[in-house]
Scaffold this motif. Structure first.
Motif, PDB file in Angstrom:
ATOM      1  N   GLY A 171      62.527  47.435  -2.904  1.00 44.48           N
ATOM      2  CA  GLY A 171      61.586  46.900  -2.056  1.00 44.48           C
ATOM      3  C   GLY A 171      62.034  46.986  -0.493  1.00 44.48           C
ATOM      4  O   GLY A 171      63.360  47.395  -0.116  1.00 44.48           O
ATOM      5  N   THR A 172      61.016  47.191   0.258  1.00 41.55           N
ATOM      6  CA  THR A 172      61.601  47.352   1.812  1.00 41.55           C
ATOM      7  C   THR A 172      60.358  46.607   2.607  1.00 41.55           C
ATOM      8  O   THR A 172      59.364  46.336   2.158  1.00 41.55           O
ATOM      9  CB  THR A 172      61.843  48.834   2.190  1.00 41.55           C
ATOM     10  OG1 THR A 172      62.150  49.006   3.508  1.00 41.55           O
ATOM     11  CG2 THR A 172      60.489  49.702   1.890  1.00 41.55           C
ATOM     12  N   THR A 173      60.596  46.659   4.039  1.00 45.39           N
ATOM     13  CA  THR A 173      59.385  46.353   4.879  1.00 45.39           C
ATOM     14  C   THR A 173      58.727  47.675   5.561  1.00 45.39           C
ATOM     15  O   THR A 173      59.599  48.497   6.037  1.00 45.39           O
ATOM     16  CB  THR A 173      60.084  45.445   5.972  1.00 45.39           C
ATOM     17  OG1 THR A 173      60.558  44.207   5.443  1.00 45.39           O
ATOM     18  CG2 THR A 173      58.851  45.122   7.090  1.00 45.39           C
ATOM     19  N   ASP A 192      53.847  44.378   9.940  1.00 47.10           N
ATOM     20  CA  ASP A 192      54.625  44.904   8.674  1.00 47.10           C
ATOM     21  C   ASP A 192      54.007  44.093   7.331  1.00 47.10           C
ATOM     22  O   ASP A 192      53.379  43.315   7.708  1.00 47.10           O
ATOM     23  CB  ASP A 192      56.102  44.716   8.995  1.00 47.10           C
ATOM     24  CG  ASP A 192      56.628  43.282   9.371  1.00 47.10           C
ATOM     25  OD1 ASP A 192      56.079  42.385   8.513  1.00 47.10           O
ATOM     26  OD2 ASP A 192      57.067  42.980  10.217  1.00 47.10           O
ATOM     27  N   VAL A 193      54.649  44.699   6.477  1.00 45.60           N
ATOM     28  CA  VAL A 193      54.104  44.098   5.236  1.00 45.60           C
ATOM     29  C   VAL A 193      55.054  44.475   4.045  1.00 45.60           C
ATOM     30  O   VAL A 193      56.015  45.578   4.315  1.00 45.60           O
ATOM     31  CB  VAL A 193      52.735  44.848   4.699  1.00 45.60           C
ATOM     32  CG1 VAL A 193      52.821  46.389   4.443  1.00 45.60           C
ATOM     33  CG2 VAL A 193      52.275  43.997   3.443  1.00 45.60           C
ATOM     34  N   GLU A 194      55.426  43.710   3.288  1.00 48.85           N
ATOM     35  CA  GLU A 194      56.455  43.863   2.283  1.00 48.85           C
ATOM     36  C   GLU A 194      55.943  44.759   1.173  1.00 48.85           C
ATOM     37  O   GLU A 194      54.866  44.575   0.468  1.00 48.85           O
ATOM     38  CB  GLU A 194      56.956  42.563   1.635  1.00 48.85           C
ATOM     39  CG  GLU A 194      57.663  41.716   2.440  1.00 48.85           C
ATOM     40  CD  GLU A 194      58.868  42.208   2.983  1.00 48.85           C
ATOM     41  OE1 GLU A 194      59.732  42.681   2.271  1.00 48.85           O
ATOM     42  OE2 GLU A 194      58.994  42.123   4.384  1.00 48.85           O
ATOM     43  N   ILE A 195      56.589  45.661   0.674  1.00 45.90           N
ATOM     44  CA  ILE A 195      56.157  46.588  -0.264  1.00 45.90           C
ATOM     45  C   ILE A 195      57.520  47.202  -1.384  1.00 45.90           C
ATOM     46  O   ILE A 195      58.309  46.860  -1.023  1.00 45.90           O
ATOM     47  CB  ILE A 195      55.573  48.201   0.200  1.00 45.90           C
ATOM     48  CG1 ILE A 195      56.790  48.803   0.981  1.00 45.90           C
ATOM     49  CG2 ILE A 195      54.334  47.854   1.493  1.00 45.90           C
ATOM     50  CD1 ILE A 195      57.133  49.879   0.339  1.00 45.90           C
ATOM     51  N   MET A 196      56.976  47.635  -2.406  1.00 45.41           N
ATOM     52  CA  MET A 196      57.965  48.290  -3.368  1.00 45.41           C
ATOM     53  C   MET A 196      57.560  49.590  -3.753  1.00 45.41           C
ATOM     54  O   MET A 196      56.490  49.999  -3.617  1.00 45.41           O
ATOM     55  CB  MET A 196      58.053  47.356  -4.658  1.00 45.41           C
ATOM     56  CG  MET A 196      58.446  45.914  -4.270  1.00 45.41           C
ATOM     57  SD  MET A 196      58.970  44.934  -5.824  1.00 45.41           S
ATOM     58  CE  MET A 196      60.529  45.813  -6.058  1.00 45.41           C
TER      59      MET A 196
END
Length: 320
Positions: A210-212, A266-270
């Motif tokens: 996961g990252t931003t 921004d949004v949290e994604i994997m």
């Protein structure tokens, strides 16, 4: 012999499908964790309880735990698990307490998380019931199909005429058209998830990092779900090797969220470590209640259709 072949094909596929469902639910699901543990494929991990909720009180209450633990790639993820507490007096499941959970990859794309404290012996009574039920189902299918073949062999012309006017193949054709159209519409608006998508989501959540991500642009897809627009968001992020990767995903947004969309940065994604080009927003990786409900009603509709098909087939076969 055209209508005989079509009718037998429709009935045969229907019976085989439910045999697969029966065997899968009775045996494969219940033996998967036992097999995984025996082969060392289900690693045990420590999880911290964030919150505990009692869904159904009683002697053995049904609990829902919000836990945080590491996935197969060592990335911290949050998950909710449900199970019955066989010893509620011990108060083992309280916030901030550490428990052990197992990750069973053989359940992919189903939820692989299970509390390791729980004893999961293979119930002899349950296996006996499943075995007898499966044998009974196979015997019933054998009798029905065998009787049908013997009657058709003796009077092929008669049954060709009977099946030509039968509702069996007509209902099969109508159901196939409705299913294809309905499935396409539900996938298009995002209320139904294909198995390939479920597998990919499973890999992202349980094996991904996961990252931003930085939002670059967004657009309205023109699709409304419960009067809320579905928005496509394009983003970029830096993977574990330092490379900048592009990605995009869709999200159903409420009216208040849409108004603030221009302010989101921004949004949290994997993403998958082996293929960073495959990524999704974290909030889209869960199995939502709406999708579960739609899947259940589609399965229920298929069961009702199957009963009707077999009933009409029996009436045609045993018609004087």
């Amino acid at each position: 012999m055209t209508y005989i072949f079509i009718t037998l094909a429709v009935v045969g596929l229907t019976l085989l499908y439910w045999l697969y469902v029966l065997v899968s639910n009775c045996f494969r699901t219940h033996f998967s964790i036992w097999t995984a543990q025996k082969k060392g494929l289900a690693p045990v991990m420590q999880a911290t309880i964030l919150s505990t909720k009692t869904l159904k009180p009683g002697k053995y209450p049904l609990l829902e735990l919000q836990i945080v633990f590491e996935n197969f790639s060592g990335h911290t993820i949050h998950r909710a698990i449900r199970f019955r507490d066989s010893q509620p007096g011990l108060e083992r499941f309280v916030p901030n307490k550490v428990i052990h959970v197992g990750l069973d990859p053989t359940k992919r794309p189903r939820d692989p998380v299970l509390p390791m404290y729980a004893k999961r012996p293979v119930s002899f009574a349950f296996m006996l019931f499943c075995s007898l039920f499966t044998i009974g189902y196979i015997a019933g299918c054998y009798f029905l199909v065998g009787e049908a073949f013997s009657r058709i062999y003796l009077l092929p012309e008669k049954y060709e005429r009977v099946f030509a006017a039968s509702a069996v193949w007509q209902l099969g054709f109508v159901f196939l058209v409705i299913y294809i159209v309905l499935r396409w519409v539900l996938i298009r608006i995002g209320l139904f998830v294909k198995k390939s998508t479920k597998l990919q989501n499973w890999d992202l959540f349980y094996s991904g990092l996961g990252t931003t991500a930085i939002i670059k642009e967004y657009r309205d897809t023109g699709i409304l779900i419960n009067e809320n627009p579905k928005v496509e968001i394009a983003y970029t992020f830096m993977d574990y090797s330092g490379q900048i990767v592009k990605g995009k995903d869709e999200k159903v947004m409420g009216k208040l969220e849409t108004a603030k969309l221009s302010m989101m940065s921004d949004v949290e994604i994997m993403y998958l470590p082996d293929d960073p080009s495959i990524s999704r927003m974290l909030e889209n990786l869960g199995d939502h209640d709406t999708q579960k409900a739609i899947g259940f009603f589609m399965k229920l509709g298929l069961f009702i259709y199957s009963v009707i098909i077999v009933s009409f087939f029996c009436l045609d076969i045993f018609k004087k």
